[in-house]
Scaffold this active site. Structure first.
Site, short mmCIF file in Angstrom:
data_model
loop_
_atom_site.label_atom_id
_atom_site.label_comp_id
_atom_site.label_asym_id
_atom_site.label_seq_id
_atom_site.Cartn_x
_atom_site.Cartn_y
_atom_site.Cartn_z
N SER A 50 0.85 -1.19 0.00
CA SER A 50 0.00 0.00 0.00
C SER A 50 0.89 1.24 0.00
O SER A 50 2.09 1.18 0.31
CB SER A 50 -0.89 0.01 1.24
OG SER A 50 -0.12 0.20 2.41
N ASP A 82 -0.40 -1.11 -4.70
CA ASP A 82 -1.86 -1.19 -4.68
C ASP A 82 -2.48 0.19 -4.47
O ASP A 82 -1.92 1.03 -3.75
CB ASP A 82 -2.28 -2.14 -3.55
CG ASP A 82 -3.74 -2.56 -3.64
OD1 ASP A 82 -4.28 -2.59 -4.76
OD2 ASP A 82 -4.32 -2.89 -2.58
N HIS A 83 -3.63 0.43 -5.09
CA HIS A 83 -4.46 1.63 -4.89
C HIS A 83 -3.66 2.90 -4.65
O HIS A 83 -3.66 3.47 -3.56
CB HIS A 83 -5.40 1.42 -3.70
CG HIS A 83 -6.58 0.56 -4.04
ND1 HIS A 83 -7.57 0.95 -4.91
CD2 HIS A 83 -6.91 -0.69 -3.63
CE1 HIS A 83 -8.46 -0.01 -5.02
NE2 HIS A 83 -8.08 -1.02 -4.26
N ASP A 104 -4.94 4.45 -9.18
CA ASP A 104 -6.32 4.57 -8.72
C ASP A 104 -6.79 6.01 -8.95
O ASP A 104 -6.65 6.87 -8.08
CB ASP A 104 -6.41 4.19 -7.24
CG ASP A 104 -7.83 4.17 -6.72
OD1 ASP A 104 -8.72 4.66 -7.44
OD2 ASP A 104 -8.05 3.67 -5.60
N GLY A 180 -12.35 -4.40 3.38
CA GLY A 180 -12.67 -4.64 4.78
C GLY A 180 -13.57 -5.84 4.95
O GLY A 180 -13.77 -6.63 4.03
#
Length: 286
Positions: A50, A82-83, A104, A180
């Site tokens: 992340s 990621d993202h 993203d 989540g």
């Protein structure tokens, strides 16, 4: 085999219809655990970082940890950011050696998203890396990125046009999935995955995997979700195994940090192995 490109990894999994597990690692211990599971299962694997983890370590140090721990690993491994909505972080990670990024840009309007994603694809191509794209946010907040609001759904035509114009090698569709833990059983648009793969030939990435049933995973994988993200399950396994061990340690009054690390590592290995078997990636290393 060790480090391979996202395109090679996903071309293989899309063709054979298994899912490559993409685990959001946290530190050296979780990297070691996921790699140990991949070697045990002879499974390709994607290690995801992340933005939060990149900033915590610094890209240079984090990449050095990855390179050290992947040395000698003989299954296909891809390193993925990621993202990430930040162009400077993407550029930094591509320079360091990440061979896959998710730009993203879903908060931008579609035309601006197309323009910037096309630029990121060209930038990544210059370093031998590949890009995952998205035009709809995945509901839920993960490592400080995202929103709990339900994302706007784009038409199949808009999504297909985005994939074809940008040249992304992977696409993350919103199909009712969420980051989540799910508070109730999700209702997923499985057909959208089939339609996008049929229209573009591009593999899909399934986000919000934690909490889905084995049947849901396997159906979506069969339809073309060649990359399956697992973040929450790893975090919870890592922390809950530590809590359980420390609770018992306190009762015994014996404090031995290496034993804690070993317990957490084994718990993450077991979690990763189960996902590899569920995704049918076990035995697919080449």
């Amino acid at each position: 085999m060790a480090v391979v490109s996202l395109q090679d990894t996903l071309a293989h999994s899309l063709s054979a219809r298994y899912g490559v597990p993409a685990f959001n690692i946290l530190n050296d211990l979780t990297i070691e655990a996921v790699l140990a599971a991949a070697v045990q299962e002879r499974s390709p694997v994607i290690l995801q970082t992340s933005v939060k983890t990149v900033r915590q370590y610094g890209s240079e140090q984090l990449y050095d940890i990855f390179r050290t721990l992947v040395r000698g690993v003989d299954v296909p491994v891809t390193l993925h950011l990621d993202h990430c909505p930040y162009r400077d972080v993407i550029s930094d990670c591509l320079r360091r050696g990440w061979n896959s990024v998710l730009f993203d840009a879903h908060e931008l309007d579609v035309e601006e998203n197309v323009r910037q994603t096309t630029e990121v694809v060209a930038e990544a191509r210059a370093t031998g890396a590949h890009v995952e794209g998205e035009i709809e946010g995945i509901q839920g907040v993960e490592d400080g990125v995202g929103s709990d609001d339900k994302p706007e759904s784009m038409s199949l035509e808009v999504a297909t046009d985005f994939i074809q114009r940008t040249g992304v090698q992977c696409f993350a569709p919103a199909i009712g999935n969420a980051h989540g833990q799910y508070t109730s059983a999700p209702v997923l648009d499985h057909q959208r995955v089939s339609d996008l793969v049929e229209a573009t030939g591009v593999p899909m990435a399934l986000h919000g995997g934690t909490g889905l049933s084995t049947a849901q995973f396997q159906d979506l994988i069969a339809r073309g979700c060649a990359k399956v993200n697992i973040s929450t399950a790893l975090k919870e396994t890592f922390m809950k195994s530590g809590l359980s061990f420390l609770t018992e340690t306190e009762k015994r009054g014996t404090w031995d940090p290496p034993s804690l690390f070993a317990a957490q590592k084994q718990a993450v290995v077991d979690m990763a192995v189960q996902h590899m078997r569920d995704f049918r990636s076990s035995g697919q290393a080449w």
